[in-house]
Design a protein around this motif. Sequence first.
Motif, PDB file in Angstrom:
ATOM      1  N   PHE A 139     -25.357  24.401 -51.780  1.00  0.00           N
ATOM      2  CA  PHE A 139     -26.380  23.362 -51.679  1.00  0.00           C
ATOM      3  C   PHE A 139     -26.967  22.984 -53.040  1.00  0.00           C
ATOM      4  O   PHE A 139     -27.846  22.135 -53.112  1.00  0.00           O
ATOM      5  N   GLU A 140     -26.513  23.639 -54.115  1.00  0.00           N
ATOM      6  CA  GLU A 140     -27.053  23.300 -55.439  1.00  0.00           C
ATOM      7  C   GLU A 140     -26.429  22.016 -55.978  1.00  0.00           C
ATOM      8  O   GLU A 140     -27.012  21.360 -56.825  1.00  0.00           O
ATOM      9  N   HIS A 166     -29.779  29.581 -48.895  1.00  0.00           N
ATOM     10  CA  HIS A 166     -30.607  28.436 -49.301  1.00  0.00           C
ATOM     11  C   HIS A 166     -31.278  27.847 -48.043  1.00  0.00           C
ATOM     12  O   HIS A 166     -30.592  27.572 -47.055  1.00  0.00           O
ATOM     13  N   HIS A 223     -34.096  26.353 -53.955  1.00  0.00           N
ATOM     14  CA  HIS A 223     -33.139  27.363 -53.499  1.00  0.00           C
ATOM     15  C   HIS A 223     -33.818  28.521 -52.746  1.00  0.00           C
ATOM     16  O   HIS A 223     -33.174  29.230 -51.977  1.00  0.00           O
ATOM     17  N   CYS A 228     -24.015  28.719 -54.807  1.00  0.00           N
ATOM     18  CA  CYS A 228     -24.723  28.180 -53.645  1.00  0.00           C
ATOM     19  C   CYS A 228     -24.207  26.767 -53.391  1.00  0.00           C
ATOM     20  O   CYS A 228     -24.321  25.899 -54.253  1.00  0.00           O
TER      21      CYS A 228
HETATM   22 ZN   LIG Z   1     -29.210  26.967 -53.358  1.00  0.00          ZN
END
Ligand SMILES: [Zn+2]
Length: 331
Positions: free
Chosen positions: A44-45, A161, A110, A42
Motif C-alpha cells: 500500500f506504500e 497497513h 502505514h 508494504c
Molecule cells: Zn504501508
Amino acid sequence: MSELRQDITSGDWVIIATGRAKRPRFLDEQKKPRTASPIENCPFEDLQKSGNWPPIIAYPNEKNWQVVLLPNKYPALSGEESRCAESSLCGIYHREDGRGYHDIVVTRDHVKNFADVSPVMARNIFDVFQERHRIMAKDSCNAYISTFCNWGASVGASIGHPHYQLLTLPIIPPHIVRSLAGSKAYFKKNHRCVRCDVIREERKHKKRVIAENEYAIAFTPYASKSPFEVSIFPKKHFPAFGETPKKVVYGAAALLQLVLRRVRKHVNDPDLNFFIHGAPFERSKYPYHHWHIEIVPRISVFGGFEYSTEIDINVVDPDMAAAMLRGEKVV
Ligand SMILES: [Zn+2]
Ligand SMILES: [Zn+2]
C-alpha cells in the motif's frame, strides 16, 4: 452464578459464565507488544504501481490522496456489471453466481489505524463508506453490502497497513435475515423499533453505557456473545447507513475512535473486527431496521460447544466490561 441471556433481536442465547472471577485473569497475562508491520515491501506504500490504480473514490483527490477506495486485487467476488447473479441447482444443491464487488479502503499512514487517525480522517473514511454504499444501492443486482475492518493477523488481516473492506453481495446473509426477522416481529408486536427500545433501556440505567455524544451511543450488549463486545448506535432511527445524515455518521465515527482506544488501553490491545450492520439495499422493505456498528475483540476461543449449539460462553459480564471500558477500576 452463571446465567443464560437471550438477545432480544436475534433470539440467540449466550451463557454468561464469569464464575467468581471479577477482573478476568487473561487481561493480566503479559501480552507481546504489537509490532508494526515492516514498511518495506508494504503493497500500500506505492498504490499507483500496484496494478489496481486508479481508485474508484479518492479523498481529497487522486494526486494527494489520504483515503482511497480501490477494487481488491484478490476479490472474493467479481462479475460483469451488466448481469445479475443467477441461481441454479447443482443436483440437489442450490448455487448462485459469485457476482459482486470487493473493495478495499486504504488510508495513507502505514501505522495509524482507526483509533489513531485524526477526527477529520475518521470522517473521511466514513464519507468513503457512505459514498460506496450509495453507488452500490443504485445497482438492483446488489442485495447487501458488508463493511468491515480486520485488525490483527489472527482475525484475517493479511496486510499490516490499516485498511477496510467492503463486499457487495447478490444475497442477504442469513445472519442479517435472522436479525431483520427479529426486528420485524418486535415491530409488529410492539409498534416500535427494537433497537430504539434497547437504546432507551440502556440509557435508563446506564450500567452498560460506555460513552455517548449528541448523535450516537456506545454500550456493551446485554447478551454480548464475547468479552468486551461493543455496539454503537445512532440515537435516532435510521435504517440505511448510506442514507444517514453526515453529522449522525460522524457522531458514530467519533465514538468508534473512542471505543477502540479504550479497548486497546483496558483490554491489552487485542486483535479485533468491527463492522457496520446496515439494512439491505431495498431499504423501503426494512423500515424497522436500525443500523449500527459492532466491535468484536477476538479473545474467546470457539470450541465444540459453541460450534455444536451456536450458544457462546462469555466469561466476562457485559456490565463489568462496560465499567472497565469507562475506565473504572475493577479488581
Ligand atoms: Zn504501508
Ligand atoms: Zn430504531
